[in-house]
Design an enzyme around this catalytic site. Sequence first.
Site, PDB file in Angstrom:
ATOM      1  N   SER A 112      36.291  28.143  40.592  1.00  0.00           N
ATOM      2  CA  SER A 112      35.818  29.147  41.536  1.00  0.00           C
ATOM      3  C   SER A 112      34.642  28.610  42.337  1.00  0.00           C
ATOM      4  O   SER A 112      33.518  29.024  42.175  1.00  0.00           O
ATOM      5  CB  SER A 112      35.418  30.419  40.800  1.00  0.00           C
ATOM      6  OG  SER A 112      36.529  31.001  40.196  1.00  0.00           O
ATOM      7  N   PRO A 153      44.256  32.117  37.052  1.00  0.00           N
ATOM      8  CA  PRO A 153      42.796  32.170  37.055  1.00  0.00           C
ATOM      9  C   PRO A 153      42.219  32.324  38.465  1.00  0.00           C
ATOM     10  O   PRO A 153      42.695  31.714  39.424  1.00  0.00           O
ATOM     11  CB  PRO A 153      42.408  30.819  36.435  1.00  0.00           C
ATOM     12  CG  PRO A 153      43.558  30.496  35.531  1.00  0.00           C
ATOM     13  CD  PRO A 153      44.767  30.987  36.260  1.00  0.00           C
ATOM     14  N   ASP A 154      41.203  33.156  38.562  1.00  0.00           N
ATOM     15  CA  ASP A 154      40.456  33.433  39.793  1.00  0.00           C
ATOM     16  C   ASP A 154      41.222  34.266  40.811  1.00  0.00           C
ATOM     17  O   ASP A 154      40.692  34.582  41.872  1.00  0.00           O
ATOM     18  CB  ASP A 154      39.996  32.138  40.480  1.00  0.00           C
ATOM     19  CG  ASP A 154      38.905  31.420  39.702  1.00  0.00           C
ATOM     20  OD1 ASP A 154      38.371  31.999  38.747  1.00  0.00           O
ATOM     21  OD2 ASP A 154      38.601  30.265  40.050  1.00  0.00           O
ATOM     22  N   SER A 155      42.465  34.642  40.502  1.00  0.00           N
ATOM     23  CA  SER A 155      43.279  35.320  41.510  1.00  0.00           C
ATOM     24  C   SER A 155      42.785  36.724  41.809  1.00  0.00           C
ATOM     25  O   SER A 155      43.011  37.251  42.908  1.00  0.00           O
ATOM     26  CB  SER A 155      44.739  35.385  41.059  1.00  0.00           C
ATOM     27  OG  SER A 155      44.860  36.121  39.840  1.00  0.00           O
TER      28      SER A 155
END
Length: 481
Positions: A11, A165-167
């Site tokens: 991120s 992840p991070d979506s």
Amino acid sequence: MSPSPRPHPRSRSRSRRRWIIAAASTTAACVTAATGVWLAAGSASAGTISGTLYREPSGTAVARWLAANPNDSRAQVIRDKIASQPASRWLSNFNLSTVQAEVSGYVSAANAVGQIPALTLYGIPNRDCGGASAGGAPDLPTYQTWVSNIAAGLGNRTVLIVLEPDSIALQTCLSAAEIAARDAALRQATTTLKAGNPNAKVYMDAGHSAWNSAADQAGRLVNSGIAVADGFYTNASNFQSTDREAAYGRSIISALQGRGVSGKTQVIDTSRNGGAAGDWCGDDNTDRRIGQYPTTATNDANIDAYLWIKPPGEADGCAFQAGSFQPSLAASLAQSAPNPPATTAPTTMPTTVPTTAPTTPPTTAPTTTPTQRPPTDPPTLGSYGCTATYQTTGSWNGGFQGQVTVTAADAAINGWTVTWTLGSGQTISQVWNGALTTTSTAATVRNVAWNGSLAARASAQFGFLANGNASTAPALLCFGS
């Protein structure tokens, strides 16, 4: 698993946030080390699952490094405290034609030894907001085809799925319409995975305790379809303490219940949270430590598992290429950790692992041929100060993903430029780890600020998404300065 480094989310946009640094508190069930806290694994109850997590015995980045460097002074601690443990298998090199076979082989190997596999899906379009881990599917319809192929390989036993992840926590690069489209895509992906294997446990992105508030994150999870998932995961690739993450998870569960969504559980990434917290990057921070060893015996009814989502030793993308295994990082993470609990993980790949692809074909077969191509013939090393080699890392009907490795010759360089002629009908739609300029017939990529200076024989990589046919590998020219 592809031998090339896999990107992992860090991120990058989070580097612009201010972080909360908190010391991990101890409990009666904790064993305290000088620089971190490890919970006793035990056999007590946990959340909704129980059993031994699967450790892939070969093919991982750390296993390859150990095989190539058995006498390295760092090998013992890396072998004992990292390679001995289960970690999630990442599906991040986007490829429609091979992902079903990859998933089926991995899941079947875990099933053969009665253990629980964990998969991390990382292929959604515009992942990492185009940062150091950019890439993935070219569009949402193609992404759903990829997810469908993954679902077809999941078998029918318990498998843990860490979805994108991070979506959900990282949406700063998306417009309101794009956020709505991503939410719908995540709902559809979750439904597809659960339909492919009703025993699959799907967990959605909830960021971590020093990012979005629990109320905000709960609202995002509801919008993204948490009602059809099993729960959420936190701290993926980050460093927040287990105690902080567990408290954050309880707050999210409470906020979800306030929105009419109940019965959801948490997974926490403990791969690097046994030491300092702080900023997003761990490539050059010697205060990081591995945290709780992976287990489903969490002693917390709200928490299904402590997982190593981010494999320890794989870089974040600030000092080293994202996803590349760095033994110095691995040794630093492991140096003061206690010995892990005894494990029954196999030391060789079970003989029952299938050697051929499953009989169920992928939903869509690409029209292109091999996805792992030999490098093009480069100029003689040193002719232009550097060389560049190419590999197709993903392909689909109408497009492909490429990766280029730039290697300095016998002298250091302070910058590099790679150029090649585009094939008929080819266009470049996105580049990461490089700056792109194009004409109607050629593409040129120059280094960015952080990857231009290379020592003699050192390498850097950049990747790109392209439209067109990938059947012809480009003839690359590299110029160092």
